[in-house]
Design a protein around this motif. Structure first.
Motif, PDB file in Angstrom:
ATOM      1  N   ALA A   1       0.853  -1.186   0.000  1.00 30.43           N
ATOM      2  CA  ALA A   1       0.000   0.000   0.000  1.00 30.43           C
ATOM      3  C   ALA A   1       0.887   1.234   0.000  1.00 30.43           C
ATOM      4  CB  ALA A   1      -0.908   0.025   1.225  1.00 30.43           C
ATOM      5  N   VAL A   2       0.259   2.373  -0.142  1.00 29.60           N
ATOM      6  CA  VAL A   2       0.946   3.632   0.132  1.00 29.60           C
ATOM      7  C   VAL A   2       0.724   3.934   1.613  1.00 29.60           C
ATOM      8  CG1 VAL A   2       1.118   6.087  -0.364  1.00 29.60           C
ATOM      9  CG2 VAL A   2       0.595   4.471  -2.204  1.00 29.60           C
ATOM     10  N   TYR A   3       1.802   4.163   2.317  1.00 29.10           N
ATOM     11  CA  TYR A   3       1.739   4.433   3.746  1.00 29.10           C
ATOM     12  C   TYR A   3       1.873   5.936   3.978  1.00 29.10           C
ATOM     13  CZ  TYR A   3       1.848  -0.495   4.932  1.00 29.10           C
ATOM     14  OH  TYR A   3       1.525  -1.820   5.074  1.00 29.10           O
ATOM     15  N   TYR A   4       0.955   6.458   4.766  1.00 32.60           N
ATOM     16  CA  TYR A   4       0.916   7.876   5.071  1.00 32.60           C
ATOM     17  C   TYR A   4       1.088   8.110   6.564  1.00 32.60           C
ATOM     18  CZ  TYR A   4      -1.408   8.240   0.496  1.00 32.60           C
ATOM     19  OH  TYR A   4      -1.727   8.180  -0.841  1.00 32.60           O
ATOM     20  N   CYS A   5       1.793   9.168   6.893  1.00 38.39           N
ATOM     21  CA  CYS A   5       1.801   9.625   8.274  1.00 38.39           C
ATOM     22  C   CYS A   5       0.886  10.834   8.379  1.00 38.39           C
ATOM     23  CB  CYS A   5       3.207   9.968   8.749  1.00 38.39           C
ATOM     24  SG  CYS A   5       4.088  11.171   7.742  1.00 38.39           S
ATOM     25  N   ALA A   6       0.325  11.021   9.547  1.00 39.28           N
ATOM     26  CA  ALA A   6      -0.635  12.095   9.726  1.00 39.28           C
ATOM     27  C   ALA A   6      -0.543  12.646  11.141  1.00 39.28           C
ATOM     28  CB  ALA A   6      -2.047  11.598   9.447  1.00 39.28           C
ATOM     29  N   MET A   7      -0.992  13.882  11.273  1.00 42.24           N
ATOM     30  CA  MET A   7      -0.918  14.574  12.555  1.00 42.24           C
ATOM     31  C   MET A   7      -2.272  15.198  12.866  1.00 42.24           C
ATOM     32  SD  MET A   7       1.531  17.810  13.583  1.00 42.24           S
ATOM     33  CE  MET A   7       3.032  16.853  13.420  1.00 42.24           C
TER      34      MET A   7
END
Length: 125
Positions: free
Chosen positions: A91-97
């Protein structure tokens, strides 16, 4: 606020990867942060995260025991160690805040205000 994710790549099933996400533009400590992933044709899903100052991480059931999330507040960096990769982890892995998030929304993508561009993880069987 900018989030820069890195560390993805093409790996074989059973391999390991360590993803990193560096934040800039606002204080990182005490902020709810998380990793999400999105496979083609699927919705973005929660993988792991920290709620504010809570040191105990939260994980999606599908990754418990194989994924480890950690944070280095001094470096404003979030990590995701992925072990025993499976084809379904691709998958495409995203970080988020989420500066204003609440615990009950930790796993909901729309509750996050800031997102990195994502890093691609491809797993060959």
């Amino acid at each position: 606020v900018q989030l820069q994710a890195s560390g993805g790549g093409l790996v074989q099933a059973g391999d390991s990867l360590r993803l990193s996400c560096t934040a800039s533009g606002r204080p990182f400590s005490g902020i709810t942060v998380g990793w999400f992933r999105q496979a083609p044709g699927k919705e973005r899903e929660f993988v792991a995260g920290f709620f504010r100052w809570n040191r105990n991480p939260f994980y999606a059931d599908s990754v418990k025991g194989r994924f480890t999330i950690s944070r280095d507040n001094a470096k404003s960096t979030l990590y995701l160690q992925i072990n025993s990769l499976k084809p379904e982890d691709a998958a495409v892995y995203y970080c988020a805040m989420s500066p204003h998030g609440i615990l009950s929304n930790l796993k909901i993508p729309s509750s996050y205000d800031y997102w990195g561009r994502g890093t691609q993880v491809t797993v060959s069987s």
